[in-house]
Design a protein around this motif. Structure first.
Motif, PDB file in Angstrom:
ATOM      1  N   PRO A  51      16.854   8.920 -10.263  1.00 63.88           N
ATOM      2  CA  PRO A  51      16.836  10.183  -9.528  1.00 63.88           C
ATOM      3  C   PRO A  51      15.656  10.204  -8.564  1.00 63.88           C
ATOM      4  O   PRO A  51      14.562   9.763  -8.887  1.00 63.88           O
ATOM      5  N   GLY A  52      15.905  10.662  -7.380  1.00 67.76           N
ATOM      6  CA  GLY A  52      14.815  10.794  -6.423  1.00 67.76           C
ATOM      7  C   GLY A  52      14.716   9.630  -5.468  1.00 67.76           C
ATOM      8  O   GLY A  52      15.692   8.935  -5.185  1.00 67.76           O
ATOM      9  N   SER A  53      13.499   9.410  -4.996  1.00 66.10           N
ATOM     10  CA  SER A  53      13.256   8.362  -4.004  1.00 66.10           C
ATOM     11  C   SER A  53      11.988   7.608  -4.374  1.00 66.10           C
ATOM     12  O   SER A  53      11.313   7.941  -5.342  1.00 66.10           O
ATOM     13  N   MET A  54      11.690   6.587  -3.589  1.00 72.18           N
ATOM     14  CA  MET A  54      10.508   5.783  -3.870  1.00 72.18           C
ATOM     15  C   MET A  54       9.695   5.548  -2.612  1.00 72.18           C
ATOM     16  O   MET A  54      10.217   5.605  -1.497  1.00 72.18           O
ATOM     17  N   VAL A  55       8.417   5.288  -2.869  1.00 76.36           N
ATOM     18  CA  VAL A  55       7.470   4.947  -1.808  1.00 76.36           C
ATOM     19  C   VAL A  55       6.693   3.734  -2.296  1.00 76.36           C
ATOM     20  O   VAL A  55       6.279   3.681  -3.459  1.00 76.36           O
ATOM     21  N   LEU A  56       6.501   2.754  -1.421  1.00 75.05           N
ATOM     22  CA  LEU A  56       5.715   1.577  -1.757  1.00 75.05           C
ATOM     23  C   LEU A  56       4.732   1.324  -0.623  1.00 75.05           C
ATOM     24  O   LEU A  56       5.135   1.178   0.532  1.00 75.05           O
ATOM     25  N   ILE A  57       3.444   1.316  -0.977  1.00 80.29           N
ATOM     26  CA  ILE A  57       2.380   1.088   0.000  1.00 80.29           C
ATOM     27  C   ILE A  57       1.643  -0.173  -0.406  1.00 80.29           C
ATOM     28  O   ILE A  57       1.253  -0.328  -1.563  1.00 80.29           O
ATOM     29  N   GLU A  58       1.469  -1.086   0.536  1.00 78.97           N
ATOM     30  CA  GLU A  58       0.776  -2.345   0.258  1.00 78.97           C
ATOM     31  C   GLU A  58      -0.680  -2.252   0.692  1.00 78.97           C
ATOM     32  O   GLU A  58      -0.991  -1.692   1.756  1.00 78.97           O
ATOM     33  N   PHE A  59      -1.553  -2.836  -0.144  1.00 75.34           N
ATOM     34  CA  PHE A  59      -2.984  -2.942   0.139  1.00 75.34           C
ATOM     35  C   PHE A  59      -3.398  -4.403  -0.012  1.00 75.34           C
ATOM     36  O   PHE A  59      -2.727  -5.174  -0.707  1.00 75.34           O
ATOM     37  N   PRO A  60      -4.521  -4.790   0.582  1.00 74.22           N
ATOM     38  CA  PRO A  60      -4.961  -6.184   0.454  1.00 74.22           C
ATOM     39  C   PRO A  60      -5.258  -6.590  -0.989  1.00 74.22           C
ATOM     40  O   PRO A  60      -5.073  -7.745  -1.364  1.00 74.22           O
ATOM     41  N   ASP A  61      -5.728  -5.634  -1.805  1.00 78.10           N
ATOM     42  CA  ASP A  61      -6.047  -5.927  -3.197  1.00 78.10           C
ATOM     43  C   ASP A  61      -6.142  -4.615  -3.982  1.00 78.10           C
ATOM     44  O   ASP A  61      -6.082  -3.532  -3.400  1.00 78.10           O
ATOM     45  N   LEU A  62      -6.299  -4.743  -5.278  1.00 79.05           N
ATOM     46  CA  LEU A  62      -6.344  -3.571  -6.150  1.00 79.05           C
ATOM     47  C   LEU A  62      -7.585  -2.715  -5.877  1.00 79.05           C
ATOM     48  O   LEU A  62      -7.522  -1.485  -5.953  1.00 79.05           O
ATOM     49  N   GLN A  63      -8.681  -3.353  -5.536  1.00 81.30           N
ATOM     50  CA  GLN A  63      -9.900  -2.603  -5.221  1.00 81.30           C
ATOM     51  C   GLN A  63      -9.676  -1.686  -4.019  1.00 81.30           C
ATOM     52  O   GLN A  63     -10.099  -0.523  -4.022  1.00 81.30           O
ATOM     53  N   ALA A  64      -8.995  -2.172  -2.999  1.00 74.59           N
ATOM     54  CA  ALA A  64      -8.712  -1.343  -1.818  1.00 74.59           C
ATOM     55  C   ALA A  64      -7.771  -0.197  -2.177  1.00 74.59           C
ATOM     56  O   ALA A  64      -7.952   0.933  -1.712  1.00 74.59           O
ATOM     57  N   ALA A  65      -6.778  -0.469  -3.022  1.00 75.22           N
ATOM     58  CA  ALA A  65      -5.837   0.584  -3.431  1.00 75.22           C
ATOM     59  C   ALA A  65      -6.560   1.683  -4.206  1.00 75.22           C
ATOM     60  O   ALA A  65      -6.334   2.873  -3.964  1.00 75.22           O
ATOM     61  N   ARG A  66      -7.426   1.276  -5.116  1.00 82.35           N
ATOM     62  CA  ARG A  66      -8.195   2.267  -5.890  1.00 82.35           C
ATOM     63  C   ARG A  66      -9.126   3.076  -4.986  1.00 82.35           C
ATOM     64  O   ARG A  66      -9.260   4.289  -5.143  1.00 82.35           O
ATOM     65  N   ALA A  67      -9.770   2.384  -4.056  1.00 84.45           N
ATOM     66  CA  ALA A  67     -10.703   3.059  -3.142  1.00 84.45           C
ATOM     67  C   ALA A  67      -9.962   4.057  -2.252  1.00 84.45           C
ATOM     68  O   ALA A  67     -10.470   5.150  -1.987  1.00 84.45           O
TER      69      ALA A  67
END
Length: 116
Positions: A51-67
């Motif tokens: 149900p619903g939709s999805m979003v996927l965002i790419e980052f260079p690494d996990l540290q950048a995603a967390r930041a």
């Protein structure tokens, strides 16, 4: 290693706050080299329910995603989305281009045999 912000948006309302969120989110991603790979396109469900939709965002690494998620710029707009859309957001590290599921299976098999 690339990392991803994955959101499963189960319900959404087209509220003016959502439009503002959409207008402002890219500016919060840019300093962390984040970019959309999937953004709400209809999913072709082959097994189970989605149900619903999805979003996927790419980052260079996990540290950048967390930041990015913790950044004052993103935190300033987060409620624009979360007050109007029910969903889940996870950050997850990807696998590299040399990833081999057979090697993973061998490792899991060895662990299972050692345990038992």
């Amino acid at each position: 290693m690339s990392a991803y912000g994955f959101a499963h948006l189960r319900s959404r309302r087209h509220h003016p706050d959502i439009l503002e969120y959409l207008e402002r989110i890219q500016a919060t991603l840019d300093p962390f080299d984040g970019h959309f790979l999937i953004h709400g396109a209809p999913a072709e469900v082959l097994e189970g329910e989605w149900p619903g939709s999805m979003v996927l965002i790419e980052f260079p690494d996990l540290q950048a995603a967390r930041a990015w998620y913790a950044s004052p710029a993103y935190q300033a707009i987060l409620r624009l989305r979360s007050d109007h859309i029910e969903g889940d957001l996870v950050l997850i590290e990807g696998v590299g281009p040399a990833y081999d599921p057979r090697a993973r299976a061998a490792k899991l098999r060895a662990q299972a045999e050692a345990a038992g």
